[in-house]
Design an enzyme around this catalytic site. Structure first.
Site, PDB file in Angstrom:
ATOM      1  N   ASN A 152       0.777  -1.436   0.105  1.00 16.77           N
ATOM      2  CA  ASN A 152      -0.607  -0.179  -0.004  1.00 16.77           C
ATOM      3  C   ASN A 152       1.013   0.934  -0.374  1.00 16.77           C
ATOM      4  O   ASN A 152       0.376   2.033  -0.443  1.00 16.77           O
ATOM      5  CB  ASN A 152      -0.451  -0.514   1.359  1.00 16.77           C
ATOM      6  CG  ASN A 152      -0.210  -0.117   2.967  1.00 16.77           C
ATOM      7  OD1 ASN A 152       0.638  -0.488   2.842  1.00 16.77           O
ATOM      8  ND2 ASN A 152      -0.788   0.803   3.656  1.00 16.77           N
ATOM      9  N   GLU A 249       4.460  -4.204  11.815  1.00 17.62           N
ATOM     10  CA  GLU A 249       3.526  -3.545  11.577  1.00 17.62           C
ATOM     11  C   GLU A 249       2.330  -4.183  10.826  1.00 17.62           C
ATOM     12  O   GLU A 249       2.677  -4.345   9.690  1.00 17.62           O
ATOM     13  CB  GLU A 249       4.032  -2.564  10.376  1.00 17.62           C
ATOM     14  CG  GLU A 249       5.634  -1.594  11.224  1.00 17.62           C
ATOM     15  CD  GLU A 249       4.722  -0.580  12.015  1.00 17.62           C
ATOM     16  OE1 GLU A 249       3.206  -0.226  12.333  1.00 17.62           O
ATOM     17  OE2 GLU A 249       5.641  -0.166  13.371  1.00 17.62           O
ATOM     18  N   CYS A 283      -3.581   1.007   6.084  1.00 15.04           N
ATOM     19  CA  CYS A 283      -3.482  -0.055   7.536  1.00 15.04           C
ATOM     20  C   CYS A 283      -4.036   0.959   9.330  1.00 15.04           C
ATOM     21  O   CYS A 283      -4.842   0.036  10.165  1.00 15.04           O
ATOM     22  CB  CYS A 283      -1.823  -0.622   8.615  1.00 15.04           C
ATOM     23  SG  CYS A 283      -0.563   0.960   8.605  1.00 15.04           S
ATOM     24  N   GLU A 458       7.939   2.285  14.404  1.00 15.39           N
ATOM     25  CA  GLU A 458       8.834   3.225  13.672  1.00 15.39           C
ATOM     26  C   GLU A 458       8.966   4.828  13.434  1.00 15.39           C
ATOM     27  O   GLU A 458       7.798   4.815  14.171  1.00 15.39           O
ATOM     28  CB  GLU A 458       8.163   2.743  11.589  1.00 15.39           C
ATOM     29  CG  GLU A 458       8.149   1.095  11.808  1.00 15.39           C
ATOM     30  CD  GLU A 458       7.884   0.613  10.145  1.00 15.39           C
ATOM     31  OE1 GLU A 458       6.909   1.015   9.768  1.00 15.39           O
ATOM     32  OE2 GLU A 458       9.324  -0.022   9.478  1.00 15.39           O
TER      33      GLU A 458
HETATM   34  P1  NAD Z   1       0.828  -9.922   3.076  1.00 14.95           P
HETATM   35  O1  NAD Z   1       1.017  -9.685   4.446  1.00 14.95           O
HETATM   36  O2  NAD Z   1       0.075 -10.252   2.312  1.00 14.95           O
HETATM   37  O3  NAD Z   1       2.158  -9.479   2.870  1.00 14.95           O
HETATM   38  C1  NAD Z   1       2.639  -8.444   3.723  1.00 14.95           C
HETATM   39  C2  NAD Z   1       4.498  -9.329   2.592  1.00 14.95           C
HETATM   40  O4  NAD Z   1       4.797 -10.532   3.477  1.00 14.95           O
HETATM   41  C3  NAD Z   1       4.923  -9.007   0.752  1.00 14.95           C
HETATM   42  O5  NAD Z   1       5.910  -8.660   1.050  1.00 14.95           O
HETATM   43  C4  NAD Z   1       4.745 -10.914   1.183  1.00 14.95           C
HETATM   44  O6  NAD Z   1       5.494 -11.041  -0.014  1.00 14.95           O
HETATM   45  C5  NAD Z   1       5.186 -10.446   2.615  1.00 14.95           C
HETATM   46  N1  NAD Z   1       5.440 -12.789   3.329  1.00 14.95           N
HETATM   47  C6  NAD Z   1       4.259 -13.208   2.661  1.00 14.95           C
HETATM   48  N2  NAD Z   1       4.110 -14.273   3.306  1.00 14.95           N
HETATM   49  C7  NAD Z   1       5.371 -13.869   4.171  1.00 14.95           C
HETATM   50  C8  NAD Z   1       5.972 -14.767   5.024  1.00 14.95           C
HETATM   51  N3  NAD Z   1       5.640 -16.730   4.749  1.00 14.95           N
HETATM   52  N4  NAD Z   1       7.460 -15.008   5.618  1.00 14.95           N
HETATM   53  C9  NAD Z   1       8.269 -13.407   5.173  1.00 14.95           C
HETATM   54  N5  NAD Z   1       7.137 -12.643   4.304  1.00 14.95           N
HETATM   55  C10 NAD Z   1       6.480 -13.276   3.433  1.00 14.95           C
HETATM   56  O7  NAD Z   1      -0.054  -8.211   2.897  1.00 14.95           O
HETATM   57  P2  NAD Z   1      -0.273  -7.078   1.824  1.00 14.95           P
HETATM   58  O8  NAD Z   1      -1.204  -7.448   1.878  1.00 14.95           O
HETATM   59  O9  NAD Z   1       0.782  -6.862   1.330  1.00 14.95           O
HETATM   60  O10 NAD Z   1      -0.705  -5.974   3.010  1.00 14.95           O
HETATM   61  C11 NAD Z   1      -1.481  -5.322   3.462  1.00 14.95           C
HETATM   62  C12 NAD Z   1      -1.660  -5.898   4.758  1.00 14.95           C
HETATM   63  O11 NAD Z   1      -0.644  -5.061   5.407  1.00 14.95           O
HETATM   64  C13 NAD Z   1      -2.323  -5.453   6.246  1.00 14.95           C
HETATM   65  O12 NAD Z   1      -3.141  -5.827   6.953  1.00 14.95           O
HETATM   66  C14 NAD Z   1      -2.068  -3.694   6.289  1.00 14.95           C
HETATM   67  O13 NAD Z   1      -3.091  -3.318   7.636  1.00 14.95           O
HETATM   68  C15 NAD Z   1      -0.582  -4.087   6.292  1.00 14.95           C
HETATM   69  N6  NAD Z   1      -0.269  -2.674   6.470  1.00 14.95           N
HETATM   70  C16 NAD Z   1       0.214  -2.460   7.447  1.00 14.95           C
HETATM   71  C17 NAD Z   1       0.981  -1.160   7.889  1.00 14.95           C
HETATM   72  C18 NAD Z   1       1.594  -0.706   9.507  1.00 14.95           C
HETATM   73  O14 NAD Z   1       2.385   0.186   9.597  1.00 14.95           O
HETATM   74  N7  NAD Z   1       0.961  -1.708  10.544  1.00 14.95           N
HETATM   75  C19 NAD Z   1       1.237  -0.711   7.134  1.00 14.95           C
HETATM   76  C20 NAD Z   1       1.039  -0.936   6.211  1.00 14.95           C
HETATM   77  C21 NAD Z   1       0.199  -2.424   5.463  1.00 14.95           C
END
Ligand code: NAD
Length: 484
Positions: A152, A249, A283, A458
């Site tokens: 995002n 995060e 998020c 962060e």
């Molecule tokens: P996701 O959890 O599907 O993927 C996040 C990242 O993790 C990707 O790069 C993915 O390839 C990687 N990944 C997936 N499985 C893994 C594993 N087993 N080991 C290591 N890496 C792995 O999330 P998304 O769909 O890309 O993003 C949306 C989510 O992120 C939402 O839940 C949102 O709330 C959260 N988010 C949180 C913040 C924050 O700062 N708190 C900021 C932005 C997004």
């Protein structure tokens, strides 16, 4: 291909390709067009990235912090000078409107580089007098850190993780989301152009398995993930096996509590920012908007009027205020939530449909009222432009219901009574809170969640703790007294 990078990966100061890796198609969400094709990192590519990071980190840690900071400041200046080009790339990668990517994404990344460039030289230890002897402490770098990004805010996430890591003497291997892999490659090029020695910021592409390979490598000291809760749980567990430091995060379902005495225009404006910015793919969004009964109908009427004026459209046009969702999968997920909210009896106030015909994945800004705590739309993270309005009577009720969630990322309160504002926010279980504001995340302020929404912070001074470790050194200044 409109945005094809030189190669898929950036390692040890240069572009690296290995076409043996599975392909990753980068799709521009505005049209659904494939704009680049990349390859996932193969095991030799991952090895190259980690080995070069280990090699580079030792010399980097030995530099004075001001010298490291000077390079990061130069990178920030390059980002600012290329603002338009980078905003365009971010829009291609994410589908977010250019009016957002010009002001939010890379500019906030540049802020982080400048902030940590300035902060790193001020990081000092303690001296602890012990009579004759003494102890002094230093904040030592962790070593090689792994950053894993969500889709995002791809460039902001890459900068928010790499700026403190690098400023404080670490190396970083970064894996962007496979959905938005382009921005991090650009950051790697910019850092090297600014003078960052090769190997300190390496980018490898891939899906979850590549992330998992990085997280479990013995050379890695720390993992910082931005992603969903289920991924966070897997990554945290994998990191724990090697006793690695983590920053998580993760997602949220944050409450925004609006009392009767709040400024109506400000509260409506904040609720819209808290649900529609980046098409709701933020998020910390305040997706449970609790409105006190006395204000409810006026709030909904004003919200509907203002939401229906939002300009949905081509992300590349200056006047567009909301673009599409990032992918077909996200579109299906969000429209599924909307359909089920209607079936569960939530009242659709506005939106709910597909915007702009069939090209791209546009969803209208959507507001549901009369949402109750048990409905799916009030419990699960939708990650789309869908606001749930719930009503409440008393302050105690609002606090209890706001906290009745496993998430704990963010929260907001709108009221003219500042005593009440502090009292309410003081009781809310969330890491990042706002009073009479929402979703402002300046780099000076720590950002992160409690409960299932994550661990660590962060930004701000708090980030220093997550990219350094305390080393204490006992200094004996007299004879050694041994009992034998
Ligand atoms: P996701 O959890 O599907 O993927 C996040 C990242 O993790 C990707 O790069 C993915 O390839 C990687 N990944 C997936 N499985 C893994 C594993 N087993 N080991 C290591 N890496 C792995 O999330 P998304 O769909 O890309 O993003 C949306 C989510 O992120 C939402 O839940 C949102 O709330 C959260 N988010 C949180 C913040 C924050 O700062 N708190 C900021 C932005 C997004």
């Amino acid at each position: 291909m409109r945005a094809q990078p030189v190669a898929s990966h950036f390692i040890d100061g240069r572009h690296v390709e290995d076409v043996a890796g599975a392909t990753i198609e980068v799709v521009y969400p505005g049209t659904g067009e494939v704009i680049a094709v990349l390859h996932e990192a193969t095991p030799p590519v991952v090895e190259m990235a980690l080995a070069s990071a280990v090699r580079a980190q030792r010399d980097w840690a030995a530099l004075r912090p001001v010298e490291r900071g000077r390079i990061l400041n130069r990178a920030a200046a390059l980002i600012r000078a290329r603002g338009e080009e980078l905003a365009l790339l971010e829009t291609f990668d994410t589908g977010k409107p250019i009016q957002e990517t010009r002001v939010a994404d890379w500019p906030s990344g540049a802020d982080a580089l400048e902030y940590f460039a300035g902060l790193a030289p001020t990081v000092t230890g303690e001296t602890i007098p012990l009579g004759r002897d003494m102890v002094y402490t230093v904040r030592a770098p962790l070593g090689v850190c792994v950053g894993i990004g969500a889709w995002n805010y791809p460039s902001q996430i890459a900068c928010w993780k790499s700026a403190p890591a690098l400023a404080l003497g670490n190396a970083m291997v970064f894996k962007p989301s496979e959905v938005t892999p382009l921005g991090a490659l650009k950051l790697a090029e910019i850092l090297v152009e600014a003078g960052l020695p090769p190997g300190l910021f390496n980018v490898v592409q891939g899906r979850g398995a590549v992330g998992a390979a990085l997280v479990t490598d013995a050379r890695v000291a720390k993992v910082s993930l931005t992603g969903s809760v289920p991924t966070g749980q897997k990554v945290y567990a994998a990191a724990a096996a090697g006793m690695r430091h983590v920053t998580m995060e993760l997602g949220g379902k944050s409450p925004l509590i609006v009392f009767d005495d709040a400024s109506l225009e400000d509260a409506v404006g904040a609720a819209m920012l808290a649900n529609f910015y980046s098409s709701g793919q933020v998020c910390s969004n305040g997706t449970r908007v609790f409105v006190q009964r006395g204000l409810k109908e006026r709030f909904l009427a004003r919200l509907k009027a203002r939401a229906e004026r939002i300009v949905l459209g081509d992300p590349l046009q200056d006047e567009t205020q909301m673009g599409p969702l990032v992918s077909a999968a996200q579109f299906d997920k969000v429209t599924g939530y909307i359909a089920r909210a209607r079936a569960e009896g939530a009242r659709l106030v506005t939106g709910g449909g597909r915007g702009l015909g069939n090209a791209g994945w546009f969803v209208e800004p959507t507001v549901f009222a009369d949402v109750t705590d048990g409905m799916e739309i009030a419990r699960e993270e939708v990650f789309g432009p869908v606001m749930a309005v719930l009503d409440f009577a008393t302050e105690d009720e609002a606090v209890a219901r706001a906290n009745a969630t496993g998430f704990g990322l963010a929260a907001g309160v709108f009221t003219a009574d500042l005593t009440r504002a502090h009292r309410v926010i003081g009781q809310i279980e969330a890491g990042t809170c706002w009073i009479n504001a929402y979703n402002l995340t300046p780099v000076e302020s720590p950002f992160g969640g409690t409960k299932l929404s994550g661990v660590g912070r962060e930004n701000g001074h708090a980030a220093v703790e997550h990219y350094t470790q305390v080393k204490s050194i006992y200094l004996g200044l007299g004879p050694v007294e041994a009992p034998y």
